[in-house]
Design an enzyme around this catalytic site. Sequence first.
Site, mmCIF file in Angstrom:
data_model
loop_
_atom_site.group_PDB
_atom_site.id
_atom_site.type_symbol
_atom_site.label_atom_id
_atom_site.label_comp_id
_atom_site.label_asym_id
_atom_site.label_seq_id
_atom_site.Cartn_x
_atom_site.Cartn_y
_atom_site.Cartn_z
ATOM 1 N N VAL A 1 -12.086 13.237 -9.253
ATOM 2 C CA VAL A 1 -10.765 13.790 -9.598
ATOM 3 C C VAL A 1 -10.777 14.467 -10.964
ATOM 4 O O VAL A 1 -9.849 15.221 -11.293
ATOM 5 C CB VAL A 1 -9.673 12.689 -9.564
ATOM 6 C CG1 VAL A 1 -9.434 12.206 -8.152
ATOM 7 C CG2 VAL A 1 -10.003 11.522 -10.496
ATOM 8 N N LYS B 1 1.395 -3.216 -14.034
ATOM 9 C CA LYS B 1 0.847 -3.211 -15.394
ATOM 10 C C LYS B 1 1.291 -1.990 -16.192
ATOM 11 O O LYS B 1 1.047 -1.899 -17.398
ATOM 12 C CB LYS B 1 -0.677 -3.292 -15.340
ATOM 13 C CG LYS B 1 -1.155 -4.635 -14.791
ATOM 14 C CD LYS B 1 -2.638 -4.659 -14.540
ATOM 15 C CE LYS B 1 -3.058 -6.014 -13.979
ATOM 16 N NZ LYS B 1 -2.413 -6.350 -12.695
ATOM 17 N N GLU C 1 -4.812 -9.049 -21.265
ATOM 18 C CA GLU C 1 -4.104 -9.835 -20.256
ATOM 19 C C GLU C 1 -2.782 -10.378 -20.784
ATOM 20 O O GLU C 1 -2.657 -10.761 -21.944
ATOM 21 C CB GLU C 1 -4.969 -11.021 -19.788
ATOM 22 C CG GLU C 1 -5.973 -10.677 -18.725
ATOM 23 C CD GLU C 1 -6.586 -11.923 -18.125
ATOM 24 O OE1 GLU C 1 -6.949 -11.865 -16.942
ATOM 25 O OE2 GLU C 1 -6.714 -12.938 -18.834
#
Length: 619
Positions: free
Chosen positions: A354, A421, A552
């Site tokens: 891409v 996220k 995280e």
Amino acid sequence: MRIAFFLIADIIIIIFSFFISFCIRFEFSLSFYNSYRDTILVNMPLFIIIKIVFLYVSNVYKMSWRYIGVADICKIVNALLLSESMLIVLIYYLDVTKYLKFTSKFNNLTFLPRSIIVIDGLITLILIFFLRILKRLYIEQLHIVKFKVGFNTIIIGAGNTGEMIIRDILRQKESKLKVIGFLDDDKSKINSYVHGVRVLGSTAMLSQIINKYSVKHIIIAIPNLPHKLLKEFYNICRRTGIETIKITPKIYDVDNFKITVNSLEDIKLEDILGRQIVNINFKHIATSLIGKNILITGAAGSIGSEIVNQICSFNDVKIILFDIDETGMYNIEMKIKKNYPHLIQQISFVIGDVKDKKRLEQVFSFYKPHIVFHSAAYKHVPLMEYNPSEAIKVNIFGTHNVAKIAIESAVDKFIMISTDKAINPSNIMGSTKYIAEKICKSLNGSTKFISVRFGNVLGSRGSVLPLFLEQLKEGGPLTVTHAEMKRYFMTIPEAVSLVLQASVIGNGGDVMLLDMGEAISILSIAEELIKLHGLEPYKDIDIKIIGTRPGEKLFEELFTKSEGIIASKHERIFIVRGSVEISYNEIEKTLKELHDILNNMSYTNDDSIKKYLKGIVFN
């Protein structure tokens, strides 16, 4: 050989039907033959050619007569109705036989009685149908396999799926399964028989039946069974020492499905984790996709390959698979050849990146896609913390490349796969997906851009489940980063089916949010997985807390405080409203600044790019 056999048999049947129709028409007086000899000889080749052609075009000779069903019978009926209609037009309206009237060979042509067409059609249908079901009749009625040996087996569910499974077992000459009976909660079915096998009682009797008949195998023949019942059955089976539990695979097209013993699957963790049943309008989705050219970027990935799998079930589509992973593309090609061999000519496998605008332009120009599913992305959170430049190149610039070329190629709809996220992102991966969402929203116009946001996917590459399985194979311990860490989870088929539904009901510029249910403790997943393998957590296999990794969070969000959600046409899909609007001019400015920082950034110092991304997200 099979096709040749049926072709020859059908020709004989057509000849016989045509002749016997005269016998019936003239009450079995053979005196008709002198008057109609030339008429029979002239019309018979026409009947043979027309009927064989229509049967062949209708794919009647490609059917598996071992598994003949209602859909196959309908194809035969349609083929013969069309052929009889064509014969009526050729004989009675176009009078094609008149061209033979003046030949010396056929000088006694007479008018073909109209009743012959009707009688001939009925006889042909009966004989062709009877020939096709002979094999099934032989296997299922005259040559039934008696359950003398094999593992004692109970089938839960005496409906259509259970009937398919028992029928398939009966076909097998040396089945390893000795079916004792069915269990079903429908009171009207109890004590009835399915192919000679009795429905013993309700599912509440499962434990009792297992002990009474020393059952070793359980087949759960209820598609899309609620997880609570599945978990209950699973727990009973484990307590009573069942060796094997099989369930039916995920069914996409409930109106046209076939289940065999070989298609049954082992029960998996995601089957009992507590996910809800997803009701999807596949007919609605099919209407929007059939006849379209569909490009899928990241087609070899976990989400991309499942998009391919589900779209293949709609048959009449042309799919372009685009991915940089040649091994993954080879694997998906082999899977398609196995599961959808009839579609292989409609699917193109394109290796490309891409980030490569020239390659994308060539692909879009050649295949002219109507719909794009953009799932190509780097998604592994800790790895992207260490490689921010690559996350930016793929997730941001790659998305921009595909989106811009999609507009230039007049693509109708562009669906980008996003993530939870991207909400208040605390890591590089989330930040890049946040910007990718904004790129799509800013470009919305003649090409409709829709972003679909959801959480973690069970079983996807790089997710916690494959990691746990690998650790379990090595004898443990299973590693959890924090005892209180929770995540929203979906199964891969569930996520993709909702993505397809969202692509249909979403409007241009929408950010769609999938209902993720309740957040699930990572620690509980580790414990359930150990139990699923017949072991005891902390005794047979230990679980170790190792601390959180870079980037995280303990808990993921599905939308920000400034955002809100409103209902869509689907109960499990919502539309995010109130997010900060960014114009395409701002996007262009951001892309230029990112490009400059990337060019000037050293390999050992990526603080500048992390600081810039954080500034964009929270401005």
